[in-house]
Each structure stands twice: as C-alpha cells, then as structure tokens.
Design a protein around this motif. Structure first.
Motif, PDB file in Angstrom:
ATOM      1  N   ASP A 110      -1.997  16.978 120.493  1.00 22.66           N
ATOM      2  CA  ASP A 110      -2.254  16.774 121.919  1.00 22.66           C
ATOM      3  C   ASP A 110      -2.390  18.128 122.633  1.00 22.66           C
ATOM      4  O   ASP A 110      -3.312  18.337 123.428  1.00 22.66           O
ATOM      5  CB  ASP A 110      -1.091  15.968 122.513  1.00 22.66           C
ATOM      6  CG  ASP A 110      -1.380  15.524 123.939  1.00 22.66           C
ATOM      7  OD1 ASP A 110      -2.563  15.382 124.287  1.00 22.66           O
ATOM      8  OD2 ASP A 110      -0.415  15.321 124.695  1.00 22.66           O
ATOM      9  N   ARG A 111      -1.494  19.063 122.335  1.00 19.93           N
ATOM     10  CA  ARG A 111      -1.577  20.395 122.951  1.00 19.93           C
ATOM     11  C   ARG A 111      -2.847  21.125 122.533  1.00 19.93           C
ATOM     12  O   ARG A 111      -3.522  21.734 123.369  1.00 19.93           O
ATOM     13  CB  ARG A 111      -0.350  21.240 122.569  1.00 19.93           C
ATOM     14  CG  ARG A 111       0.843  21.021 123.457  1.00 19.93           C
ATOM     15  CD  ARG A 111       1.919  22.060 123.196  1.00 19.93           C
ATOM     16  NE  ARG A 111       2.603  21.839 121.934  1.00 19.93           N
ATOM     17  CZ  ARG A 111       3.651  21.027 121.780  1.00 19.93           C
ATOM     18  NH1 ARG A 111       4.141  20.355 122.794  1.00 19.93           N
ATOM     19  NH2 ARG A 111       4.213  20.881 120.601  1.00 19.93           N
ATOM     20  N   LEU A 160      -6.007  20.276 124.398  1.00 24.02           N
ATOM     21  CA  LEU A 160      -6.126  20.566 125.832  1.00 24.02           C
ATOM     22  C   LEU A 160      -7.327  21.442 126.162  1.00 24.02           C
ATOM     23  O   LEU A 160      -7.950  21.291 127.199  1.00 24.02           O
ATOM     24  CB  LEU A 160      -4.850  21.249 126.347  1.00 24.02           C
ATOM     25  CG  LEU A 160      -3.631  20.349 126.480  1.00 24.02           C
ATOM     26  CD1 LEU A 160      -2.416  21.181 126.864  1.00 24.02           C
ATOM     27  CD2 LEU A 160      -3.901  19.280 127.526  1.00 24.02           C
ATOM     28  N   ARG A 168       6.504  27.229 119.087  1.00 20.32           N
ATOM     29  CA  ARG A 168       5.578  27.829 118.153  1.00 20.32           C
ATOM     30  C   ARG A 168       4.122  27.704 118.616  1.00 20.32           C
ATOM     31  O   ARG A 168       3.189  27.960 117.853  1.00 20.32           O
ATOM     32  CB  ARG A 168       5.760  27.192 116.778  1.00 20.32           C
ATOM     33  CG  ARG A 168       7.126  27.574 116.168  1.00 20.32           C
ATOM     34  CD  ARG A 168       7.076  27.561 114.665  1.00 20.32           C
ATOM     35  NE  ARG A 168       7.338  26.243 114.129  1.00 20.32           N
ATOM     36  CZ  ARG A 168       7.153  25.911 112.847  1.00 20.32           C
ATOM     37  NH1 ARG A 168       6.709  26.807 111.985  1.00 20.32           N
ATOM     38  NH2 ARG A 168       7.426  24.710 112.423  1.00 20.32           N
ATOM     39  N   ALA A 169       3.934  27.262 119.859  1.00 18.49           N
ATOM     40  CA  ALA A 169       2.571  27.129 120.388  1.00 18.49           C
ATOM     41  C   ALA A 169       2.150  28.397 121.098  1.00 18.49           C
ATOM     42  O   ALA A 169       2.944  29.018 121.804  1.00 18.49           O
ATOM     43  CB  ALA A 169       2.494  25.953 121.354  1.00 18.49           C
ATOM     44  N   VAL A 176      -6.074  28.020 121.138  1.00 15.84           N
ATOM     45  CA  VAL A 176      -4.678  27.645 121.019  1.00 15.84           C
ATOM     46  C   VAL A 176      -4.348  27.471 119.539  1.00 15.84           C
ATOM     47  O   VAL A 176      -5.171  27.009 118.761  1.00 15.84           O
ATOM     48  CB  VAL A 176      -4.378  26.352 121.822  1.00 15.84           C
ATOM     49  CG1 VAL A 176      -5.424  25.287 121.569  1.00 15.84           C
ATOM     50  CG2 VAL A 176      -2.993  25.791 121.526  1.00 15.84           C
ATOM     51  N   THR A 177      -3.169  27.926 119.155  1.00 17.43           N
ATOM     52  CA  THR A 177      -2.719  27.822 117.774  1.00 17.43           C
ATOM     53  C   THR A 177      -1.268  27.396 117.782  1.00 17.43           C
ATOM     54  O   THR A 177      -0.481  27.894 118.592  1.00 17.43           O
ATOM     55  CB  THR A 177      -2.763  29.202 117.074  1.00 17.43           C
ATOM     56  OG1 THR A 177      -4.008  29.814 117.373  1.00 17.43           O
ATOM     57  CG2 THR A 177      -2.586  29.079 115.575  1.00 17.43           C
ATOM     58  N   GLU A 178      -0.902  26.487 116.899  1.00 15.65           N
ATOM     59  CA  GLU A 178       0.499  26.117 116.788  1.00 15.65           C
ATOM     60  C   GLU A 178       0.830  25.754 115.363  1.00 15.65           C
ATOM     61  O   GLU A 178       0.081  25.049 114.693  1.00 15.65           O
ATOM     62  CB  GLU A 178       0.812  24.929 117.722  1.00 15.65           C
ATOM     63  CG  GLU A 178       2.286  24.539 117.711  1.00 15.65           C
ATOM     64  CD  GLU A 178       2.673  23.579 118.845  1.00 15.65           C
ATOM     65  OE1 GLU A 178       1.833  23.311 119.728  1.00 15.65           O
ATOM     66  OE2 GLU A 178       3.813  23.101 118.821  1.00 15.65           O
ATOM     67  N   GLU A 179       1.979  26.257 114.905  1.00 14.78           N
ATOM     68  CA  GLU A 179       2.473  25.833 113.598  1.00 14.78           C
ATOM     69  C   GLU A 179       3.391  24.661 113.785  1.00 14.78           C
ATOM     70  O   GLU A 179       4.187  24.618 114.715  1.00 14.78           O
ATOM     71  CB  GLU A 179       3.241  26.976 112.922  1.00 14.78           C
ATOM     72  CG  GLU A 179       2.348  27.803 112.042  1.00 14.78           C
ATOM     73  CD  GLU A 179       3.132  28.620 111.022  1.00 14.78           C
ATOM     74  OE1 GLU A 179       4.233  28.179 110.608  1.00 14.78           O
ATOM     75  OE2 GLU A 179       2.651  29.691 110.657  1.00 14.78           O
ATOM     76  N   LYS A 204       2.584  20.352 129.097  1.00 10.42           N
ATOM     77  CA  LYS A 204       2.747  19.878 127.725  1.00 10.42           C
ATOM     78  C   LYS A 204       3.356  20.915 126.787  1.00 10.42           C
ATOM     79  O   LYS A 204       3.405  20.687 125.572  1.00 10.42           O
ATOM     80  CB  LYS A 204       1.395  19.407 127.192  1.00 10.42           C
ATOM     81  CG  LYS A 204       0.908  18.165 127.924  1.00 10.42           C
ATOM     82  CD  LYS A 204      -0.285  17.538 127.249  1.00 10.42           C
ATOM     83  CE  LYS A 204      -0.582  16.186 127.891  1.00 10.42           C
ATOM     84  NZ  LYS A 204      -1.771  15.556 127.290  1.00 10.42           N
ATOM     85  N   PRO A 231       5.880  22.921 124.487  1.00  9.24           N
ATOM     86  CA  PRO A 231       6.947  22.278 123.710  1.00  9.24           C
ATOM     87  C   PRO A 231       8.357  22.653 124.144  1.00  9.24           C
ATOM     88  O   PRO A 231       9.283  21.886 123.937  1.00  9.24           O
ATOM     89  CB  PRO A 231       6.668  22.742 122.282  1.00  9.24           C
ATOM     90  CG  PRO A 231       5.875  23.991 122.418  1.00  9.24           C
ATOM     91  CD  PRO A 231       5.094  23.860 123.682  1.00  9.24           C
ATOM     92  N   HIS A 265       2.377  15.467 119.289  1.00  7.58           N
ATOM     93  CA  HIS A 265       2.557  16.481 120.332  1.00  7.58           C
ATOM     94  C   HIS A 265       1.725  17.737 120.052  1.00  7.58           C
ATOM     95  O   HIS A 265       1.106  18.301 120.950  1.00  7.58           O
ATOM     96  CB  HIS A 265       4.035  16.840 120.471  1.00  7.58           C
ATOM     97  CG  HIS A 265       4.828  15.709 121.067  1.00  7.58           C
ATOM     98  ND1 HIS A 265       6.129  15.447 120.737  1.00  7.58           N
ATOM     99  CD2 HIS A 265       4.482  14.759 121.958  1.00  7.58           C
ATOM    100  CE1 HIS A 265       6.547  14.393 121.412  1.00  7.58           C
ATOM    101  NE2 HIS A 265       5.563  13.956 122.157  1.00  7.58           N
TER     102      HIS A 265
END
Lengths: 378, 378
Positions: free
Chosen positions: A276-277, A280, B110-111, A312-315, B88, B90, A273
């Motif tokens: 995938d994000r 994008l 967290r995105a 885009v950044t996600e932990e 998409k 979260p 997930h």
C-alpha cells in the motif's frame, strides 16, 4: 386496495427493493415500485429488467401483527419520492389506500400524502423460475464467496462474459470464479450432496454485488434456483432474481501454473501495508506497478518509481522464502485486492518466474486461490 | 534541512494546511506545501492565494519533545502525495531530510520515500497583517456565529459582495450578516470593550466555511486581526489568513420590517419535521415552495402541491398565533436552513403580510435573526 402497516418494516423493505430500481431504464414503468396488497401480506417489487427484487411483509409473523385492514389490490408508485416519504412519516402506523383512479393516499399522524399512481397491470410480469435445480446454503457463506471473487470481474465490455462471476456446481463442490484476464479469483465450497450439476452459469457482476449488499448477515439459509437464463436467490422474505450472461465462460484451469520456482510465506497484513505504501507514488501510472525482489531467505524489498514524483523502497520481513531468487513487477491494486480478499493471517505465494502468473493462497488451505499476471518491467 | 518528528502531530498539521491547497491554481507552486524547519519548530504553509494557512509544530511544548535534530531550511513538496505518505508511514518517528538538489528523503521504520521537492524561494510570500486592529474571542462562539449565518451567503456571482459574510464591530457589538437577497441571517455578540470599530469587512463564504472546519471545538481563544484587505485568525498553532471581498456591503437593516401583523410561536422541531415532509414532493420545483396557512389560534396547515406527482398536507400544533389570519408561501429550503441554524427549542415568527419578508427569532432573544422573503403563489 388498502392496508395499514408498520413504518419500520416498510422502510427496510422499500430500501431492499430500491436496489433493483434505476431511474434510467428503457421501460418507463420500471422507474416505479409495484405495491401489491395480498390477503396475508404486502409484496413490493422493483426491477431494472436485469435484476428483480421482491420483498414480502407478512401480515402476521411469530404472533406479531405487522399489517392490518388489508383490502387486496395493487398499484405502481414513482420510486423517486416514495422511499423518502416512507422514511420521514411522523408515526409508525401508516395507512395506505389507492382508489379506482389510481390516486394513492398515505396517512400517518396528521400528515397526508396524495400521490399519482400507475396501473399495476402495465408492470411487466417477472419471469417465473421453474426448476428442480435448487439447493440451500447459509447466507454468510454465500456472502464470503461473493466477497472473495466478485471484485475480479472485468469492467470492460470487450469480452462481456468476463463481466460476470462463473458459478459451477460439480461433484458436490460449489465454485465461484471471476477474472478480467489480468487476474483471477476462485473460491471452492463443499456443499451437501444435491445431485445437481451445472457449469456455465455466469451471474453479472452488478447483480452479484447488489445481492451481496441486500443479504443481511443472518445465520439463515438462502435457496438458490438455477435455470439456463435466470438465477433466483430466495430468503425468508426476499426474492432476488437475476438474468444470466449469455456465452461460454472460458476454461480457466489451464491458467494455473503446475510448477513452482519460488515460494514466499508471509504475514498478510505486513504485505498489505508495505505494498500500500509503495503504491502511493504509483498512482499516475497505469496499473500502479510495484516491484518485489527477494533478499535472502526472509526478507523482500518492495519498491516503486515514478520519475517525476520520486521513488519509495521498503524492506519487509517474511516468514520464509523457498526456491530461486526473484524480481517481479505487478499491479499493486490487483495484489492488494487479492490479499484483502483472502482474509487469513498467513499466506503463501507460488511464483514460476518473473513473466508467469503467480498464485496467492492461505498457507494451509486450497479452497481459495488468487492469481495475478505480472507486468513486464525488468 | 533536516528534522525528526512525531507522525501523529505531522498528520494533523498536514490535514489543516491541506484545506488551503487546491490542485487548480494559476500559480503552479501553490499546488505544493511549504515545509520550513526553524530552530524551535516546523512551520507548514498552504495557500490558494485567497486563503493561506500556516500550522506550527513546536519542537517542545509543556515538557514534551515533538521535533528533534533540527537543521533549519525549507522546501516545497507536491501536496498530491505528501498527505497520504505521512498518514501511511509505518512508525511514529519520521525522519525528514532535504539535500541541496531539493531531493527530499522521508524515512520511517524500514520505509524510505525519495521525493522531488521544489525551491522554497519560489513560494510566494504571504501578506503580513500589520495592524493594531485585533481582538480575542472564544473559538466556540466564533464557530456558532459562522454556523448561524454563513449558509445564507449568495452562491451567484452576479453580486460578488453577497458571496461573503459581512462582519462589523461597533459599540462593542460584533455582528455577522449574510444574505443572498432572498433571505438574510444575522447574529450579534457583545464583545469586551476593544475600542475597535469596523463595518465593511466581508469575508468570502468559502474562506469562512474552511475556517469553521479547521477550528477545533476547544475552549481556547482565537485572535482576530483586520486590515482593509485581509483578515487573520490566529490560534495557538494555527494562522488562518483570508483576503476580504472588495466592494460595499449593502445596508441590510432597512430590509427588516418594523410592524407585525401575525406572530406565530412554535416548537422549532415540530416545524422542521412538518416542513421537511411537505418539501418532499416539491423537489422538482424551483425553490421547493411550501404553503403555510394559520388555522385558528394554535394550529398551522403546511402543504405543497406538484401537479404531476401529487400533494401533501399536514396540520401542526403551535404554541400560539397572534394577530391576523395568514396564508403565505416560501422556500422550504430557506425555512429549514433558518430553523436549523437557530438551535433553540422555541421560536417566534413575525409576519407583516403574505408578500413581505418575515422574521424568525428565538422566543426570548434578539441576538439572532433569520429573515426570509416569501414566494408569490396565492
């Protein structure tokens, strides 16, 4: 030639055989489907010379009668119209008849189709696979092996041998390997002692994907027979024959690193997930590059940057990180393909540095391996 | 500009508004979606200058809170990425923020996405529909009227006016008519006395088909407002605005024959299936021509012939045939479109000879009419 058949069986056989028939072929008669009435059943054949499919409908099976009034003979019908006709016939009983002038009459209910057939004598003879080299395996396991590897074949004709899946059988271990030289997918399966050994069998990617689609998820077995230029998959009523690719498949084992500097243990779904994000915004770029950086012992940062569009950044929390800190970039498409193919809840990824290939495996299993080459961005 | 919103509501609003946005447009900013935070809700706008769609998400409705922490403002975001991002994310809580440099931050879980926005001041002002000419009707009835007529619009630009659906309101009768000059579909609906009259309103086929897709099958009403160059369809949270076609829609009533020589009463489904089968071999030919011949008082023969491929013949029982014997040829596609649109079990077809248009209607109803011009083959 003459017979009366159940429409429902004919529909599914015709659908199977259609998978081998192409409207673009150098041999015009191959745009047709061969229909052969034999004493004890009907055989349908389709071929594009790379793949050939035969489907057999027995006159009787398990006490049920499916075909009646058979007068043996054969004919070729144009495959453009035949499947739709069969599918839309008004009743389940279908009477089929071909006269000496190759005029074919199909009757069902009050509908009557008269079609121009072609001489079955002109249809090419399929190669006969004569070999003692054959073994059985469950259809479900074969489908899993195809699904976990075939996506990684090359789509570029620059190295034709890489457009196929390499199948080897050595020491009662069956292996499927596919690589496009940027990533590699490999799956092992122990098989019963067959005494067979082969190593340079390469099945075209297109063939193996058609095979995947045509095999139904039954619990039955498929018999696999190998010669040096053909492979035959045989189920109860279906023969699927494919030519093999010429050439030597590269030795891929040397690609697999033997040291490990960083190991990440993670939940497959969480990674899918998040990546995938992050992908994008990377659609425009070649390879959809995303970056992964370790943050301490239990968290990753996944990010992507496309200057024109944004970033885009996600932990994402992971189960554990062992070894050195890591920053690495890779194709999100390759990573997602690999993670989805693995089909387990928990995976581990072995890294040997930002510029070396890394390896994704199920946490507690060594039978499947997905290798990806990183992209240089740092 | 700032707000926090429920993802699920945002997804469906964005999907609706996307139906008006085209990646090919002469005005670059129209490839984007305008997002406007108002004191009491969020307004999304998309437009390709022919169609404009506004979707409103109220901050509160029926005691539920959907949008919080609103700081009014507006921004335009590129529509290529925004829908996938929204879909998409979260978590269901989505925080949206745009700064003075038109940098947009979207946070969920967290995105964090940072996107380059565009100045909403540069987004074209939608035309304001100011009229007293408006009336209400149930969404479900409007959808039926569209479905039963819009398929018959012309796809050829030779007579642009025929690419639209002609809408008239006269004497409390609403009528939709579409024709491509080979066939015509017309549907009447009595409406409550509105005092309104209009006759030369022509909605582009593309607009009306998008409207059909965007309206959900609720039992709510839609308010329709008409000016001389725009039509507005307004539901609870949606404004759908379309430009109208310029020009005079032809008088179609003179096309409808006033005598009848042969009448066929039939079951719609029987005809659909038989004509569909007969059309299978006619794919190559222009218009998919099939032939119909009456056989006595209760049976038709439907046939088709394509010399290279073969021919098909089927008898089909009908409820009754009155009047003269008939042999006639027509486009199976037009006939199937018309029969499927009628949506009743029993139909009657009025013929005035092999070369005159014929008319298909439900047996007991005059509100819908499908007219088809035959093809000369006999």
């Amino acid at each position: 030639m003459k017979f009366t058949i159940e429409q429902s069986l004919l529909i599914s056989s015709v659908q199977d055989v259609m998978k081998a028939i192409s409207s673009r072929t150098a041999i015009p008669i191959l745009t047709g489907m061969k229909i052969e009435a034999r004493e004890h059943g009907i055989l349908l054949t389709g071929s594009d010379s790379d793949i050939s499919i035969e489907s057999y409908i027995p006159a009787e099976s398990d006490g049920n009668v499916y075909v009646e009034d058979i007068e043996p003979g054969s004919i070729v019908l144009h495959a453009r119209y035949f499947p739709d006709i069969v599918r839309k016939l008004p009743e389940n009983k279908v009477a089929f008849e071909a006269d000496d002038n190759m005029k074919v009459t199909i009757r069902s209910g009050r509908a009557e189709f008269n079609l121009n057939g072609q001489d079955a004598e002109e249809y090419p003879q399929l190669p006969i696979v004569q070999t003692d080299q054959s073994f059985d395996m469950p259809i479900a396991l074969l489908k899993t092996m195809i699904k976990q590897t075939s996506f990684a074949v090359s789509t570029m004709e620059t190295r034709p041998i890489l457009t196929g899946v390499n199948v080897t059988l050595e020491n009662n271990n069956l292996n499927f390997t596919a690589t496009d030289s940027h990533r590699l997918a490999s799956k092992d399966l122990p098989v019963e002692a067959t005494g067979m050994q082969f190593s340079n069998i390469v099945i075209p990617g297109k063939s193996i994907n058609e095979l995947y689609k045509i095999l139904d998820d039954s619990e039955e077995n498929v018999e696999i027979s190998v010669t040096n230029n053909q492979i035959l998959f045989k189920t109860k009523h279906l023969n699927f024959l494919s030519r093999l690719l010429d050439g030597n498949y590269p030795q891929t084992s040397r690609l697999i690193p033997d040291q490990v500097k960083t190991v990440i243990h993670a939940k497959t779904k969480d990674l899918i997930h998040t990546i995938d994000r992050a992908s994008l915004l990377a659609k425009e770029e070649r390879n959809n590059v995303v970056k992964l950086s370790t943050c301490g012992q239990d968290s990753l940062e996944i990010s992507s940057n496309s200057p024109e569009i944004g970033n885009v950044t996600e932990e994402v929390s992971v189960t554990a990180i062992e070894g050195e800190e890591l920053k690495i970039s890779f194709s999100s498409k390759y990573m997602l393909d690999a993670l989805k193919a693995i089909e387990v809840e928990d995976i581990k990824i072995d890294f040997t540095g930002a510029m070396r290939p890394f390896i994704i495996r199920p946490t507690n299993e060594e039978k499947i391996l997905q290798l990806i080459l990183p992209v240089r961005t740092y």
